[in-house]
Design a protein around this motif. Sequence first.
Motif, short mmCIF file in Angstrom:
data_model
loop_
_atom_site.label_atom_id
_atom_site.label_comp_id
_atom_site.label_asym_id
_atom_site.label_seq_id
_atom_site.Cartn_x
_atom_site.Cartn_y
_atom_site.Cartn_z
N LEU A 6 0.83 -1.21 0.00
CA LEU A 6 0.00 0.00 0.00
C LEU A 6 0.86 1.26 0.00
O LEU A 6 0.57 2.22 -0.71
N TYR A 7 1.94 1.25 0.78
CA TYR A 7 2.80 2.43 0.83
C TYR A 7 3.64 2.59 -0.44
O TYR A 7 3.95 3.70 -0.84
N ILE A 8 3.99 1.49 -1.06
CA ILE A 8 4.72 1.58 -2.34
C ILE A 8 3.82 2.22 -3.40
O ILE A 8 4.25 3.08 -4.18
N ILE A 9 2.55 1.81 -3.42
CA ILE A 9 1.59 2.40 -4.36
C ILE A 9 1.40 3.89 -4.06
O ILE A 9 1.41 4.73 -4.97
N TYR A 10 1.27 4.21 -2.78
CA TYR A 10 1.09 5.60 -2.34
C TYR A 10 2.28 6.46 -2.76
O TYR A 10 2.12 7.54 -3.35
N LEU A 11 3.49 5.99 -2.46
CA LEU A 11 4.69 6.75 -2.80
C LEU A 11 4.91 6.82 -4.31
O LEU A 11 5.38 7.83 -4.83
N GLY A 12 4.55 5.73 -4.99
CA GLY A 12 4.69 5.71 -6.45
C GLY A 12 3.81 6.75 -7.12
O GLY A 12 4.26 7.52 -7.99
N LEU A 13 2.55 6.81 -6.72
CA LEU A 13 1.62 7.82 -7.26
C LEU A 13 2.09 9.23 -6.92
O LEU A 13 2.01 10.14 -7.75
N SER A 14 2.59 9.40 -5.70
CA SER A 14 3.08 10.72 -5.27
C SER A 14 4.26 11.17 -6.13
O SER A 14 4.32 12.33 -6.56
N LEU A 15 5.18 10.26 -6.37
CA LEU A 15 6.35 10.58 -7.18
C LEU A 15 5.95 10.93 -8.61
O LEU A 15 6.48 11.90 -9.20
N ILE A 16 5.02 10.17 -9.17
CA ILE A 16 4.55 10.45 -10.53
C ILE A 16 3.93 11.83 -10.61
O ILE A 16 4.21 12.61 -11.54
N GLU A 17 3.08 12.17 -9.63
CA GLU A 17 2.46 13.50 -9.65
C GLU A 17 3.51 14.59 -9.52
O GLU A 17 3.46 15.60 -10.24
N PHE A 18 4.46 14.41 -8.62
CA PHE A 18 5.52 15.41 -8.40
C PHE A 18 6.29 15.67 -9.69
O PHE A 18 6.52 16.82 -10.07
N VAL A 19 6.67 14.60 -10.37
CA VAL A 19 7.45 14.73 -11.62
C VAL A 19 6.62 15.43 -12.70
O VAL A 19 7.13 16.30 -13.42
N ILE A 20 5.35 15.06 -12.82
CA ILE A 20 4.49 15.68 -13.84
C ILE A 20 4.28 17.16 -13.55
O ILE A 20 4.28 17.99 -14.47
N LEU A 21 4.12 17.52 -12.27
CA LEU A 21 3.96 18.93 -11.91
C LEU A 21 5.22 19.74 -12.25
O LEU A 21 5.14 20.87 -12.72
N ILE A 22 6.38 19.13 -12.00
CA ILE A 22 7.65 19.78 -12.36
C ILE A 22 7.72 19.97 -13.87
O ILE A 22 8.13 21.03 -14.38
N ALA A 23 7.31 18.94 -14.62
CA ALA A 23 7.32 19.01 -16.08
C ALA A 23 6.37 20.09 -16.59
O ALA A 23 6.58 20.66 -17.67
N ALA A 24 5.30 20.36 -15.81
CA ALA A 24 4.33 21.41 -16.18
C ALA A 24 4.78 22.79 -15.73
O ALA A 24 4.00 23.74 -15.73
N LYS A 25 6.07 22.88 -15.33
CA LYS A 25 6.71 24.15 -14.95
C LYS A 25 6.19 24.73 -13.63
O LYS A 25 6.12 25.94 -13.45
N MET A 26 5.83 23.85 -12.72
CA MET A 26 5.48 24.30 -11.38
C MET A 26 6.76 24.33 -10.54
O MET A 26 7.58 23.41 -10.64
N PRO A 27 6.98 25.38 -9.75
CA PRO A 27 8.19 25.43 -8.91
C PRO A 27 8.31 24.18 -8.03
O PRO A 27 7.30 23.63 -7.58
N VAL A 28 9.55 23.75 -7.77
CA VAL A 28 9.80 22.51 -7.03
C VAL A 28 9.14 22.54 -5.66
O VAL A 28 8.48 21.57 -5.25
N PHE A 29 9.29 23.63 -4.93
CA PHE A 29 8.71 23.73 -3.59
C PHE A 29 7.19 23.64 -3.65
O PHE A 29 6.56 22.94 -2.85
#
Length: 216
Positions: A45-68
Amino acid sequence: MGVLVFIIAIVPLSGGSNINLMRAESPGPSVGKLVPKVKHTARILYIIYLGLSLIEFVILIAAKMPVFDAMNTTFGTAGTGGFGIKNGGYSVTIQWIVTIFMMLFGVNFNAYYIMIFGSIKKALSMEEVRAYFGIILTAIVIITINIYSICSGVWDAVTKSAFQVGSIITTTGFATTDFNIWPQTSKTILVLLMFIGACAGSTGGGIKVSRFVILI
């Protein structure tokens, strides 16, 4: 998926205390094990949770959202409960990314396990998951039609409607518009979604879709 489930994932416990702790912490009418050992279930469950979180974080960065901003937004979205660190200013693309992930984190995590280790068809055939997305789609359509006259176009109405529906039904708490000025029909639907909540076995709050499916 809280602190107790995290403890189960990393600390060895004896006897039947594992499943009892998981039942006490996890939302939904019933809690079972994905695999024979509860500890392994918690890790999955935590691997799925962290995996989805990482995917969202990377996509937001790709969409030019500041890292913080991307990091804080991801934490709020993944936990389906948080606050925005900036009052507006994000692009429509970023809004849609957050909308999609709010809805994804409201899905029963068992469905993701089945999707990864079983079949996508079987996961999508889960009654609660189908009801969850059915409720979301219905709410978006009705609210879009209802607020169309006060928006700048169809796309604007759909964007605002989808974001608020995703935010309210998963109890994330984000907002991109003042929905208090929306017509009464739209506000009533949002209140109903707040009570219904997300799926059991997700990070979302509310009464849970599964209970409403059982009730109906």
